[in-house]
Design an enzyme around this catalytic site. Structure first.
Site, mmCIF file in Angstrom:
data_model
loop_
_atom_site.group_PDB
_atom_site.id
_atom_site.type_symbol
_atom_site.label_atom_id
_atom_site.label_comp_id
_atom_site.label_asym_id
_atom_site.label_seq_id
_atom_site.Cartn_x
_atom_site.Cartn_y
_atom_site.Cartn_z
ATOM 1 N N HIS A 74 -21.757 -16.892 -10.123
ATOM 2 C CA HIS A 74 -21.665 -15.563 -10.728
ATOM 3 C C HIS A 74 -21.348 -15.656 -12.219
ATOM 4 C CE1 HIS A 74 -20.662 -14.597 -6.418
ATOM 5 N NE2 HIS A 74 -21.577 -13.681 -6.652
ATOM 6 N N LYS B 142 -31.016 -17.926 -6.373
ATOM 7 C CA LYS B 142 -30.740 -18.389 -5.009
ATOM 8 C C LYS B 142 -31.236 -17.369 -3.990
ATOM 9 C CE LYS B 142 -26.510 -18.457 -3.413
ATOM 10 N NZ LYS B 142 -26.579 -17.609 -2.177
ATOM 11 N N ASP C 125 -18.599 -19.904 -9.662
ATOM 12 C CA ASP C 125 -19.251 -20.322 -10.903
ATOM 13 C C ASP C 125 -20.703 -19.862 -10.993
ATOM 14 O OD1 ASP C 125 -16.956 -21.487 -11.804
ATOM 15 O OD2 ASP C 125 -17.535 -23.549 -11.338
ATOM 16 N N GLN D 23 -34.798 -11.442 -2.822
ATOM 17 C CA GLN D 23 -34.128 -10.291 -3.427
ATOM 18 C C GLN D 23 -34.540 -10.128 -4.887
ATOM 19 O OE1 GLN D 23 -29.715 -9.346 -2.986
ATOM 20 N NE2 GLN D 23 -29.715 -10.289 -5.010
#
Length: 286
Positions: free
Chosen positions: A37, A151, A35, A155
């Site tokens: 993604h 999250k 979920d 990155q």
């Protein structure tokens, strides 16, 4: 929904949409979708006419061969889920399509300021792999925007710097962390947890929020706070891996100019390396 595996076919479809004046969004993933993604996909739909999702387990960003080998590959289920969410195209290339001469011979992209600090210090080459695959996807798709989850905060910041430094005309959209009802951040690696570990896993979030509360209440002995938090994690059954309190904008040390700080956590629970983060107001009264 189109499912394509080769660069020429991807370029053909992108060219067609460009000729039609469509606004294109890219959602890069490594598959094993959940979920979290789908929240990226939904955000992409809200901002663009066409949504492209890449599903590619990128060997360049794995520092451990065993981790790469056991990473879940669930392409059929992923495509079914993406089709239900109205995705226009899934790009699911083999490694040979992306790195035809092999990873060792691939020209790579590095973002030195952010690749070797924090998580990058313990995972050499990881962020170089991330920057390289994102650059390649941006060159192939030339998206108007790309959605990434908050999250993986380091990155996200690295990709923002990559785009700024290289002059890509792509808007980077950060999407908030999606959590289960118990607070655990959704992750493909949660599937590594057995039933007992899964019941314990939300304690990571609880301990992180305890640290955030201490910071918001004005406690500033950061070394002591980090030691306390690591101890709480160990007592709860985790093996702490990384724990940082940093400036949310620069990822450097917090200082008198920091207005928003971020707590970054990573801890092992069984075979799963769980990561999480939370941003907090810092020096709000300064």
């Amino acid at each position: 929904m189109l499912i394509l595996e080769t660069v020429p076919l991807l370029r053909r479809e992108v060219r067609r949409w460009r000729q039609e004046g469509k606004r294109i969004a890219l959602v890069p993933t490594m598959g094993n979708l959940h979920d979290g993604h789908m929240a990226l996909v939904n955000e992409a739909h809200a901002r663009a006419d066409v949504v492209i999702v890449s599903v590619f387990v990128n060997p360049m960003q794995f520092d451990r061969p065993d981790d790469l080998a056991r990473y879940p590959r669930t392409l059929q289920e992923d495509c079914e889920q993406l089709n239900r969410h109205g995705v226009d195209l899934v790009f699911a290339p083999a490694a040979e399509e992306i790195y035809p001469q092999g990873v060792s011979q691939q020209t790579y992209v590095d973002v030195p300021a952010l690749s070797s600090i924090l998580e990058g210090a313990s995972r050499p080459g990881h962020f170089r792999g991330v920057a390289t695959i994102v650059s390649k996807l941006f060159n192939l798709v030339q998206p108007d925007l790309a959605c990434f989850g908050e999250k993986d905060y380091q990155q996200l910041q690295l990709i923002r710097k990559l785009v700024a430094d290289m002059g890509y005309g792509t808007e980077i959209v950060g999407v908030p962390i999606v959590r289960g009802e118990d607070g655990l951040a959704l992750s493909s690696r949660n599937g590594y947890l057995d039933s007992d570990e899964r019941r314990l896993a939300p304690r990571l979030y609880n301990i992180m929020m305890q640290l955030a509360s201490q910071l918001e209440n004005g406690e500033r002995d950061l070394e002591a706070l980090l030691e306390q938090t690591a101890s709480r994690l160990r007592q709860a059954g985790f093996c702490p891996d990384e724990l940082f309190i940093r400036d949310a904008d620069t990822l450097g040390d917090v200082n008198v100019d920091t207005r928003t700080a971020i707590v970054l956590m990573a801890a092992w629970l069984g075979q799963a390396r769980l990561i999480d983060n939370v941003r907090i107001a810092f020096n709000a009264d300064a």
